[in-house]
Design an enzyme around this catalytic site. Structure first.
Site, mmCIF file in Angstrom:
data_model
loop_
_atom_site.group_PDB
_atom_site.id
_atom_site.type_symbol
_atom_site.label_atom_id
_atom_site.label_comp_id
_atom_site.label_asym_id
_atom_site.label_seq_id
_atom_site.Cartn_x
_atom_site.Cartn_y
_atom_site.Cartn_z
ATOM 1 N N SER A 154 0.545 -1.301 0.250
ATOM 2 C CA SER A 154 -0.345 0.591 0.274
ATOM 3 C C SER A 154 1.420 1.294 -0.577
ATOM 4 C CB SER A 154 -1.268 -0.104 0.721
ATOM 5 O OG SER A 154 -1.885 1.498 1.531
ATOM 6 N N TYR A 176 7.892 13.705 12.114
ATOM 7 C CA TYR A 176 7.794 14.108 13.291
ATOM 8 C C TYR A 176 8.477 13.134 14.165
ATOM 9 C CZ TYR A 176 4.661 16.624 11.125
ATOM 10 O OH TYR A 176 3.461 17.437 10.240
#
Length: 187
Positions: free
Chosen positions: A174, A187
């Protein structure tokens, strides 16, 4: 050395030109699709999402289906939909994060149903949290299902395909996994 670079560049440009020409021709000349009627197709992660959609497409094309999923309810729902389309379907509840469960169920499939001719490695899990919020066991499970399970299922079914000189293996990945990985790193 300069001659090798020149020859390699020519070969690359020739291959590139041929590929573009081939793609252009295929725009106008339809390619005959392979029939999958009667093929024994095993799909992991068939209880929902892409796995369910894949099972339904193979069912429409009269394939014999073996559906694996960790969710008994999900895999049985998919099987019922495929049966309504006229497909022969067997289901197995399999936790693809467990190598021994994959191997033992694969042996059962081979003995009770036959040689799988198309393997669709679709099972997968993702965690939407960033890297620091994702717990260690969640990361380990992602690797067990998204990477190792594909290896274990391939190892289980590839030998028969090689012996028969026939078969296909499809691994579904995916783009969401790439997005999540990028998000985790950012992050």
């Amino acid at each position: 050395k300069k001659m090798n670079l020149f020859v390699e560049s020519l070969l690359f440009l020739g291959t590139l030109a041929f590929s573009y020409l081939e793609a252009f021709v295929k725009l106008f000349v339809p390619v005959k699709r392979k029939s999958v009627s009667g093929e024994l197709v095993l799909i992991t992660g068939a209880g929902h999402g892409v796995g369910r959609a894949t099972a339904l497409e193979f069912a429409k094309r009269q394939s014999r289906l073996v559906l694996w999923d960790i969710s008994k309810h999900g895999v049985e729902e998919t099987a019922a939909e495929c049966k309504r389309l006229g497909a022969t379907v067997q289901t197995f509840v399999v936790d693809c994060s467990k190598r021994e469960e994959i191997y033992s169920t694969a042996e059962k499939v081979k003995k009770e149903i036959g040689d799988v001719t198309i393997l669709v490695n679709n099972a997968g899990v993702i965690t939407a949290a960033d890297l620091l919020s994702t717990q260690d066991h969640q990361i380990e499970r992602m690797f067990e299902v998204n990477i190792l399970a594909h290896i274990w299922t391939t190892r289980a079914f590839l030998p028969a395909m090689l012996n028969n000189n026939y078969g296909h293996i499809v691994t579904v990945a995916s783009a969401a996994g790439h997005f999540v990985t990028s998000f985790m790193v950012a992050y």
